[in-house]
Design a protein around this motif. Structure first.
Motif, PDB file in Angstrom:
ATOM      1  N   LYS A   8       0.812  -1.204   0.000  1.00 42.59           N
ATOM      2  CA  LYS A   8       0.000   0.000   0.000  1.00 42.59           C
ATOM      3  C   LYS A   8       0.852   1.264   0.000  1.00 42.59           C
ATOM      4  O   LYS A   8       0.385   2.339  -0.369  1.00 42.59           O
ATOM      5  CB  LYS A   8      -0.946  -0.003   1.209  1.00 42.59           C
ATOM      6  CG  LYS A   8      -0.238  -0.093   2.549  1.00 42.59           C
ATOM      7  CD  LYS A   8      -1.245  -0.182   3.687  1.00 42.59           C
ATOM      8  CE  LYS A   8      -0.556  -0.304   5.043  1.00 42.59           C
ATOM      9  NZ  LYS A   8      -1.528  -0.451   6.125  1.00 42.59           N
ATOM     10  N   ILE A  50      -5.943  -2.199  -7.547  1.00 44.18           N
ATOM     11  CA  ILE A  50      -6.450  -2.194  -6.180  1.00 44.18           C
ATOM     12  C   ILE A  50      -7.075  -0.840  -5.864  1.00 44.18           C
ATOM     13  O   ILE A  50      -8.096  -0.753  -5.164  1.00 44.18           O
ATOM     14  CB  ILE A  50      -5.310  -2.519  -5.185  1.00 44.18           C
ATOM     15  CG1 ILE A  50      -4.820  -3.955  -5.396  1.00 44.18           C
ATOM     16  CG2 ILE A  50      -5.785  -2.326  -3.749  1.00 44.18           C
ATOM     17  CD1 ILE A  50      -5.855  -5.030  -5.147  1.00 44.18           C
ATOM     18  N   GLU A  51      -6.477   0.230  -6.400  1.00 43.07           N
ATOM     19  CA  GLU A  51      -7.010   1.573  -6.165  1.00 43.07           C
ATOM     20  C   GLU A  51      -8.427   1.708  -6.709  1.00 43.07           C
ATOM     21  O   GLU A  51      -9.318   2.254  -6.042  1.00 43.07           O
ATOM     22  CB  GLU A  51      -6.097   2.622  -6.817  1.00 43.07           C
ATOM     23  CG  GLU A  51      -4.759   2.796  -6.148  1.00 43.07           C
ATOM     24  CD  GLU A  51      -3.725   1.764  -6.607  1.00 43.07           C
ATOM     25  OE1 GLU A  51      -4.100   0.836  -7.374  1.00 43.07           O
ATOM     26  OE2 GLU A  51      -2.562   1.873  -6.192  1.00 43.07           O
ATOM     27  N   ALA A  54     -10.856  -0.361  -4.618  1.00 40.95           N
ATOM     28  CA  ALA A  54     -11.084   0.281  -3.320  1.00 40.95           C
ATOM     29  C   ALA A  54     -12.026   1.468  -3.457  1.00 40.95           C
ATOM     30  O   ALA A  54     -12.943   1.654  -2.636  1.00 40.95           O
ATOM     31  CB  ALA A  54      -9.753   0.720  -2.719  1.00 40.95           C
ATOM     32  N   LYS A  61      -7.342   1.136   0.458  1.00 41.28           N
ATOM     33  CA  LYS A  61      -6.476   0.112  -0.119  1.00 41.28           C
ATOM     34  C   LYS A  61      -5.996  -0.863   0.946  1.00 41.28           C
ATOM     35  O   LYS A  61      -5.893  -2.071   0.700  1.00 41.28           O
ATOM     36  CB  LYS A  61      -5.287   0.756  -0.809  1.00 41.28           C
ATOM     37  CG  LYS A  61      -5.606   1.466  -2.107  1.00 41.28           C
ATOM     38  CD  LYS A  61      -4.458   2.342  -2.568  1.00 41.28           C
ATOM     39  CE  LYS A  61      -3.174   1.577  -2.700  1.00 41.28           C
ATOM     40  NZ  LYS A  61      -2.046   2.439  -3.166  1.00 41.28           N
TER      41      LYS A  61
END
Length: 207
Positions: A8, A50-51, A54, A61
């Motif tokens: 992250k 992932i961003e 999320a 994240k």
């Protein structure tokens, strides 16, 4: 097997989920739904981040990384969430058990699956890490088919020299290709499992 994933903070790879407070089932569902929605909307696997997941799920994240080491593990859980439960073979005869097992391949109640699976298949083929995860995901189904075939050999329903692995592939392959990719539009999906099983058993029965 742990797959490297950007952490992250953009630094070291995360190999395992750290311990901490209990996971929220609601957050898990929101994250998986967000990933599936993005894929169904045409966001490719390469572009999926992932961003973006999320943001769509309304979580941070870090919340995702506490649950999955990286994007590919999340994708496999997305696939798993759409798969129907595998029936347990009843053990009465090979034909009925095989039809039961093949009958649920590619079937689910999630309308997004028809858009998600076709975009995942090319990624599985070109990405070794994702391919290993996918193989692990489908292995329980293959194991059940193998068990039925091995029992059929033992009871004399099938030839003693039957190639179990090849037969397993021959059974599941056509159903996967037709239901997930509509490989041959001329072949109807209704009764597909029965037709595949009967065609194969005609050659697998004892001579």
């Amino acid at each position: 097997m742990a797959i490297s994933a950007e952490s992250k903070d953009g630094g070291a790879a995360i190999a395992a989920r750290p311990s901490g407070r209990p996971r929220s089932a609601r957050a898990d569902e929101a994250i998986i739904d967000a990933a599936l929605d993005l894929l169904a909307e045409g966001v490719g696997v390469d572009a999926l981040s992932i961003e973006s997941v999320a943001s769509r799920a309304g979580v941070g994240k870090a919340t995702i990384y506490r649950r999955w080491p990286g994007k590919y593990e999340l994708l496999m859980d997305c696939v798993r969430s759409m798969k129907m439960a595998q029936p347990e073979p009843r053990g009465e005869n090979v034909r009925d058990d095989l039809i039961s097992l093949l009958g649920v391949i590619g079937l689910n109640d999630d309308s997004r699956s028809e858009k998600v699976f076709p975009c995942l298949i090319p990624e599985v083929m070109k990405n070794p890490d994702l391919r290993v995860l996918y193989q692990q995901l489908i292995e329980p189904r293959r194991a059940r088919i193998r068990t039925v075939l091995q029992r059929g050999v033992a009871t004399g329903e099938l030839r003693a020299d039957l190639d179990i692995e090849l037969t397993t592939l021959m059974l599941s392959g056509p159903v996967v290709m037709q239901r997930m990719l509509d490989w041959n539009p001329a072949i109807q999906r209704d009764g597909l499992a029965e037709r595949v099983v009967d065609a194969l058993l005609a050659g697998a029965a004892p001579r």
